[in-house]
Design an enzyme around this catalytic site. Structure first.
Site, PDB file in Angstrom:
ATOM      1  N   GLY A  14      36.243  46.967  40.947  1.00 46.83           N
ATOM      2  CA  GLY A  14      36.635  46.984  39.544  1.00 46.83           C
ATOM      3  C   GLY A  14      38.049  47.450  39.261  1.00 46.83           C
ATOM      4  O   GLY A  14      38.363  47.844  38.140  1.00 46.83           O
ATOM      5  N   HIS A 113      42.943  35.455  41.625  1.00 46.64           N
ATOM      6  CA  HIS A 113      42.647  35.191  43.033  1.00 46.64           C
ATOM      7  C   HIS A 113      43.802  35.734  43.884  1.00 46.64           C
ATOM      8  O   HIS A 113      44.974  35.545  43.542  1.00 46.64           O
ATOM      9  CB  HIS A 113      42.485  33.682  43.254  1.00 46.64           C
ATOM     10  CG  HIS A 113      42.152  33.348  44.678  1.00 46.64           C
ATOM     11  ND1 HIS A 113      40.886  33.501  45.185  1.00 46.64           N
ATOM     12  CD2 HIS A 113      42.931  32.928  45.704  1.00 46.64           C
ATOM     13  CE1 HIS A 113      40.898  33.164  46.467  1.00 46.64           C
ATOM     14  NE2 HIS A 113      42.124  32.810  46.810  1.00 46.64           N
TER      15      HIS A 113
HETATM   16  C1  GAR Z   1      40.726  41.068  43.897  1.00 45.37           C
HETATM   17  O1  GAR Z   1      41.696  41.105  44.902  1.00 45.37           O
HETATM   18  C2  GAR Z   1      40.525  39.657  43.378  1.00 45.37           C
HETATM   19  O2  GAR Z   1      41.700  38.912  43.388  1.00 45.37           O
HETATM   20  C3  GAR Z   1      39.525  39.114  44.388  1.00 45.37           C
HETATM   21  O3  GAR Z   1      38.635  40.173  44.583  1.00 45.37           O
HETATM   22  C4  GAR Z   1      39.327  41.416  44.430  1.00 45.37           C
HETATM   23  C5  GAR Z   1      38.551  42.262  43.458  1.00 45.37           C
HETATM   24  O4  GAR Z   1      39.074  43.537  43.364  1.00 45.37           O
HETATM   25  N1  GAR Z   1      38.877  37.946  43.867  1.00 45.37           N
HETATM   26  C6  GAR Z   1      38.600  36.869  44.606  1.00 45.37           C
HETATM   27  O5  GAR Z   1      38.807  36.787  45.794  1.00 45.37           O
HETATM   28  C7  GAR Z   1      37.968  35.709  43.823  1.00 45.37           C
HETATM   29  N2  GAR Z   1      38.062  34.498  44.543  1.00 45.37           N
HETATM   30  P1  GAR Z   1      38.652  44.521  42.180  1.00 45.37           P
HETATM   31  O6  GAR Z   1      37.126  44.563  42.134  1.00 45.37           O
HETATM   32  O7  GAR Z   1      39.218  45.831  42.621  1.00 45.37           O
HETATM   33  O8  GAR Z   1      39.248  44.017  40.901  1.00 45.37           O
END
Ligand code: GAR
Length: 198
Positions: A14, A113
């Protein structure tokens, strides 16, 4: 400017949600978080949202790994509608979005992404960038469509791959860029269209 009502969907820790919520608290983003939804009951994003006294709900995803079961997606739509959500923000959401949700929020679902799309769609994009020997990667905010990380690109931010990078170091650097880019893009999407010069 009217406050844009956001619905945030996430599966992970999050940190992007936190960056958006912090921008709202700091007054640099005129928006309001109506609801936070997760397909992972123990996710950090739900815990962070509850700490902030935001409405936060677990949506049981059903039997599929890569998408929500149709009933779960219908429930997601109902919860977002009930909360008055105008823009759906995917923040670490790890499932594909299907027809009912796409139809309910046409061109109103965005995702972040961790790569410069169209390079490295899919899981752990930072590891893909390292494995490919890329010298530069980054992050992309895009509209969501039926495909995987394939919708129209709204904005990107570049991040260098440095000598000695590990997957963890590179992802951390990309996340710093994400935390700056995502609130900025939401701000721009809510800005009134630039007035033509008379
Ligand atoms: C982030 O780096 C986001 O870009 C990636 O998951 C992570 C979530 O981090 N999303 C993807 O890979 C979607 N294809 P967070 O929970 O700390 O925001």
């Amino acid at each position: 400017m009217a406050k844009l009502k956001l619905g945030v969907l996430g599966s992970g820790k999050g940190s992007n949600f936190r960056a958006i919520a912090d921008a709202i608290t700091a007054g640099s983003l005129e928006a309001e978080i109506g609801i936070v939804l997760s397909d992972v009951e123990t996710s950090g994003i739900l815990a962070l949202a509850r700490e902030r006294k935001l409405r936060a709900e677990f949506v049981a995803p059903g039997k599929f790994k890569t998408k929500l079961e149709p009933e779960a997606e219908e429930r997601t739509v109902a919860l977002l509608r009930e909360a008055g959500v105008e823009l759906v923000v995917l923040a670490g959401w790890m499932r594909m979005i299907k027809a009912p949700l796409l139809a309910a929020f046409p061109r109103r679902i965005i995702n972040i992404h961790p790569s410069l799309l169209p390079a490295f769609p899919g899981l752990e994009a930072w590891k893909q960038a390292l494995a490919a020997g890329a010298r530069e990667t980054g992050c992309t905010v895009h509209y969501v469509d039926e495909g995987m990380d394939g919708g129209e690109i709204i904005a990107q931010s570049r991040v260098p791959v440095l000598p000695g990078d590990t997957p963890e170091k590179l992802h951390a650097r990309i996340q710093l860029a994400e935390h700056a880019l995502y609130p900025e893009v939401i701000r721009r999407l809510n800005a009134p269209p630039a007035r033509a010069h008379a």
